[in-house]
Write a protein that holds these residues in place. Structure first.
Motif, PDB file in Angstrom:
ATOM      1  N   ILE A  71      51.273  51.357  37.329  1.00  0.00           N
ATOM      2  CA  ILE A  71      50.993  50.320  38.327  1.00  0.00           C
ATOM      3  C   ILE A  71      49.886  50.750  39.284  1.00  0.00           C
ATOM      4  O   ILE A  71      48.944  50.000  39.549  1.00  0.00           O
ATOM      5  N   GLU A  72      49.993  51.965  39.816  1.00  0.00           N
ATOM      6  CA  GLU A  72      49.002  52.438  40.784  1.00  0.00           C
ATOM      7  C   GLU A  72      47.614  52.538  40.161  1.00  0.00           C
ATOM      8  O   GLU A  72      46.606  52.203  40.805  1.00  0.00           O
ATOM      9  N   GLU A  73      47.568  52.986  38.893  1.00  0.00           N
ATOM     10  CA  GLU A  73      46.281  53.111  38.204  1.00  0.00           C
ATOM     11  C   GLU A  73      45.630  51.743  38.019  1.00  0.00           C
ATOM     12  O   GLU A  73      44.414  51.583  38.189  1.00  0.00           O
ATOM     13  N   LYS A  74      46.440  50.744  37.676  1.00  0.00           N
ATOM     14  CA  LYS A  74      45.907  49.398  37.470  1.00  0.00           C
ATOM     15  C   LYS A  74      45.405  48.798  38.789  1.00  0.00           C
ATOM     16  O   LYS A  74      44.383  48.105  38.807  1.00  0.00           O
ATOM     17  N   MET A  75      46.106  49.075  39.879  1.00  0.00           N
ATOM     18  CA  MET A  75      45.647  48.607  41.185  1.00  0.00           C
ATOM     19  C   MET A  75      44.324  49.275  41.548  1.00  0.00           C
ATOM     20  O   MET A  75      43.413  48.627  42.088  1.00  0.00           O
ATOM     21  N   GLU A  76      44.210  50.555  41.231  1.00  0.00           N
ATOM     22  CA  GLU A  76      42.972  51.297  41.496  1.00  0.00           C
ATOM     23  C   GLU A  76      41.808  50.699  40.707  1.00  0.00           C
ATOM     24  O   GLU A  76      40.712  50.467  41.247  1.00  0.00           O
ATOM     25  N   ILE A  77      42.044  50.435  39.417  1.00  0.00           N
ATOM     26  CA  ILE A  77      41.014  49.849  38.563  1.00  0.00           C
ATOM     27  C   ILE A  77      40.648  48.447  39.048  1.00  0.00           C
ATOM     28  O   ILE A  77      39.477  48.059  39.061  1.00  0.00           O
ATOM     29  N   GLY A  78      41.667  47.692  39.462  1.00  0.00           N
ATOM     30  CA  GLY A  78      41.427  46.335  39.954  1.00  0.00           C
ATOM     31  C   GLY A  78      40.474  46.307  41.133  1.00  0.00           C
ATOM     32  O   GLY A  78      39.539  45.492  41.174  1.00  0.00           O
ATOM     33  N   LYS A  79      40.670  47.204  42.078  1.00  0.00           N
ATOM     34  CA  LYS A  79      39.792  47.276  43.243  1.00  0.00           C
ATOM     35  C   LYS A  79      38.382  47.712  42.844  1.00  0.00           C
ATOM     36  O   LYS A  79      37.390  47.184  43.337  1.00  0.00           O
ATOM     37  N   ARG A  80      38.328  48.690  41.937  1.00  0.00           N
ATOM     38  CA  ARG A  80      37.027  49.212  41.512  1.00  0.00           C
ATOM     39  C   ARG A  80      36.236  48.138  40.767  1.00  0.00           C
ATOM     40  O   ARG A  80      35.030  47.961  40.988  1.00  0.00           O
ATOM     41  N   ALA A  81      36.897  47.424  39.873  1.00  0.00           N
ATOM     42  CA  ALA A  81      36.216  46.392  39.090  1.00  0.00           C
ATOM     43  C   ALA A  81      35.817  45.199  39.955  1.00  0.00           C
ATOM     44  O   ALA A  81      34.724  44.642  39.791  1.00  0.00           O
ATOM     45  N   ALA A  82      36.694  44.812  40.887  1.00  0.00           N
ATOM     46  CA  ALA A  82      36.401  43.663  41.754  1.00  0.00           C
ATOM     47  C   ALA A  82      35.150  43.890  42.587  1.00  0.00           C
ATOM     48  O   ALA A  82      34.443  42.936  42.934  1.00  0.00           O
ATOM     49  N   ALA A  83      34.859  45.146  42.885  1.00  0.00           N
ATOM     50  CA  ALA A  83      33.668  45.476  43.680  1.00  0.00           C
ATOM     51  C   ALA A  83      32.375  45.163  42.917  1.00  0.00           C
ATOM     52  O   ALA A  83      31.306  45.041  43.520  1.00  0.00           O
ATOM     53  N   PHE A  84      32.454  45.017  41.595  1.00  0.00           N
ATOM     54  CA  PHE A  84      31.288  44.684  40.786  1.00  0.00           C
ATOM     55  C   PHE A  84      30.972  43.190  40.849  1.00  0.00           C
ATOM     56  O   PHE A  84      29.888  42.768  40.441  1.00  0.00           O
ATOM     57  N   ILE A  85      31.919  42.397  41.323  1.00  0.00           N
ATOM     58  CA  ILE A  85      31.730  40.953  41.389  1.00  0.00           C
ATOM     59  C   ILE A  85      31.038  40.595  42.697  1.00  0.00           C
ATOM     60  O   ILE A  85      31.548  40.880  43.783  1.00  0.00           O
ATOM     61  N   LEU A  86      29.875  39.970  42.595  1.00  0.00           N
ATOM     62  CA  LEU A  86      29.048  39.660  43.760  1.00  0.00           C
ATOM     63  C   LEU A  86      29.100  38.168  44.086  1.00  0.00           C
ATOM     64  O   LEU A  86      29.555  37.354  43.278  1.00  0.00           O
ATOM     65  N   ASP A  87      28.615  37.820  45.267  1.00  0.00           N
ATOM     66  CA  ASP A  87      28.535  36.411  45.661  1.00  0.00           C
ATOM     67  C   ASP A  87      27.773  35.615  44.594  1.00  0.00           C
ATOM     68  O   ASP A  87      26.754  36.085  44.067  1.00  0.00           O
ATOM     69  N   ASN A  88      28.294  34.432  44.278  1.00  0.00           N
ATOM     70  CA  ASN A  88      27.682  33.495  43.336  1.00  0.00           C
ATOM     71  C   ASN A  88      27.762  33.913  41.872  1.00  0.00           C
ATOM     72  O   ASN A  88      27.158  33.270  41.007  1.00  0.00           O
ATOM     73  N   ASP A  89      28.507  34.949  41.577  1.00  0.00           N
ATOM     74  CA  ASP A  89      28.659  35.389  40.187  1.00  0.00           C
ATOM     75  C   ASP A  89      29.517  34.405  39.386  1.00  0.00           C
ATOM     76  O   ASP A  89      30.410  33.742  39.925  1.00  0.00           O
ATOM     77  N   THR A  90      29.233  34.342  38.082  1.00  0.00           N
ATOM     78  CA  THR A  90      30.135  33.700  37.131  1.00  0.00           C
ATOM     79  C   THR A  90      30.802  34.819  36.325  1.00  0.00           C
ATOM     80  O   THR A  90      30.123  35.751  35.874  1.00  0.00           O
ATOM     81  N   VAL A  91      32.117  34.726  36.171  1.00  0.00           N
ATOM     82  CA  VAL A  91      32.887  35.850  35.645  1.00  0.00           C
ATOM     83  C   VAL A  91      33.940  35.378  34.645  1.00  0.00           C
ATOM     84  O   VAL A  91      34.540  34.322  34.825  1.00  0.00           O
ATOM     85  N   ILE A  92      34.162  36.173  33.606  1.00  0.00           N
ATOM     86  CA  ILE A  92      35.302  35.982  32.711  1.00  0.00           C
ATOM     87  C   ILE A  92      36.333  37.056  33.016  1.00  0.00           C
ATOM     88  O   ILE A  92      35.998  38.242  33.085  1.00  0.00           O
ATOM     89  N   LEU A  93      37.577  36.644  33.210  1.00  0.00           N
ATOM     90  CA  LEU A  93      38.689  37.579  33.371  1.00  0.00           C
ATOM     91  C   LEU A  93      39.666  37.365  32.218  1.00  0.00           C
ATOM     92  O   LEU A  93      40.278  36.307  32.077  1.00  0.00           O
ATOM     93  N   ASP A  94      39.818  38.376  31.411  1.00  0.00           N
ATOM     94  CA  ASP A  94      40.748  38.372  30.293  1.00  0.00           C
ATOM     95  C   ASP A  94      42.195  38.399  30.817  1.00  0.00           C
ATOM     96  O   ASP A  94      42.460  38.843  31.938  1.00  0.00           O
ATOM     97  N   ALA A  95      43.130  37.923  30.024  1.00  0.00           N
ATOM     98  CA  ALA A  95      44.542  37.970  30.415  1.00  0.00           C
ATOM     99  C   ALA A  95      45.058  39.407  30.350  1.00  0.00           C
ATOM    100  O   ALA A  95      44.776  40.135  29.395  1.00  0.00           O
ATOM    101  N   GLY A  96      45.810  39.821  31.354  1.00  0.00           N
ATOM    102  CA  GLY A  96      46.379  41.164  31.345  1.00  0.00           C
ATOM    103  C   GLY A  96      46.786  41.606  32.735  1.00  0.00           C
ATOM    104  O   GLY A  96      46.369  41.012  33.738  1.00  0.00           O
TER     105      GLY A  96
END
Length: 252
Positions: free
Chosen positions: A76-101
């Motif tokens: 759980i903690e690792e996934k939360m860590e990855i979630g924060k790290r990956a979300a930082a790559f998403i910038l204003d006005n971006d279009t994004v695909i998020l896979d189920a998981g």
């Protein structure tokens, strides 16, 4: 060392390390590569391991996939860590695909960018993002896999193919340099591949436990993705191996 003793030792080494290279086994057991390759072939035929290009991996049921509830309890903690790290790559006005998981769900919960459009095949992600006024959510059609609450199939794939996005974040059950990214379900694998093909930048999100594992269906080869976002518990040997193969690992 007799042949059976050597094979037993090979199994012990593979099970301890999840995967092993032929070159490492020749050094440890002081025999030729041809001998090791014959041993690996015999062990694979006996259903005790799986051979890969240049070595072997610990045998697991490649078609097994835990349910969403089971996944939520693991790392759980690792996934939360990855979630924060990956979300930082998403910038204003971006279009994004998020896979189920479960890992991509953590990305959804941590998006801080404004005016973002998210295409997803996840019921849980769609619900989580529906509360965020700065995000427009597009949900794919298709059939629902009740085990993990994902939407997959030909309809899903056709919808995804009609979009072009800035970034895609895709989960995986297993990842190796030789076999690429894999998952137990064929439909899931194809949908995930469509996501990767539809993005300018495609990232695999996977905690450290997914490295060295192989599942039934191939999602994509390593060279089809922009980078792998993982957690800080990733083994140093894996880091060095991926760096030496010019594969971008994003961690820590």
């Amino acid at each position: 060392m007799f042949a059976e003793e050597r094979k037993t030792r090979i199994l012990e080494i593979v099970n301890e390390n999840d995967r092993i290279e032929v070159s490492d086994l020749t050094q440890q057991l002081q025999v030729s590569e041809s001998t090791i390759r014959r041993d690996l072939q015999d062990l694979e035929q006996a259903g005790l391991l799986k051979r890969t290009h240049g070595g072997a991996v610990k045998l697991e049921n490649t078609s097994f996939e835990p349910t969403m509830d089971e996944k939520e309890l693991v790392n759980i903690e690792e996934k939360m860590e990855i979630g924060k790290r990956a979300a930082a790559f998403i910038l204003d006005n971006d279009t994004v695909i998020l896979d189920a998981g479960t890992t991509t769900l953590q990305i959804a919960k941590n998006i801080e960018a404004k005016n973002v459009t998210v295409l997803t095949n996840s019921i849980l992600i769609a619900l989580a993002l529906s509360k965020n006024k700065d995000i427009k959510v597009v949900v794919t059609g298709g059939y629902i896999r009740g085990e993990i609450l994902s939407i997959v199939g030909p309809i899903t794939d056709k919808i995804i193919q009609s979009f072009r996005v800035d970034k895609a974040f895709v989960g995986t059950n297993g990842i190796t340099i030789e076999d690429g990214c894999t998952t137990p379900n064929i439909d899931e694998a194809h949908t995930k591949n469509m996501m990767i093909q539809s993005a300018k930048e495609a990232y695999i999100v996977a905690d450290h436990s997914k490295f060295g594992k192989i599942s039934f269906a191939r999602i994509a080869d390593i060279d089809e993705i922009h980078g792998i976002i993982t957690d800080k518990s990733i083994d140093e040997a894996i880091i060095e191996k991926y760096k030496s193969n010019n594969i971008q690992l994003i961690y820590g």
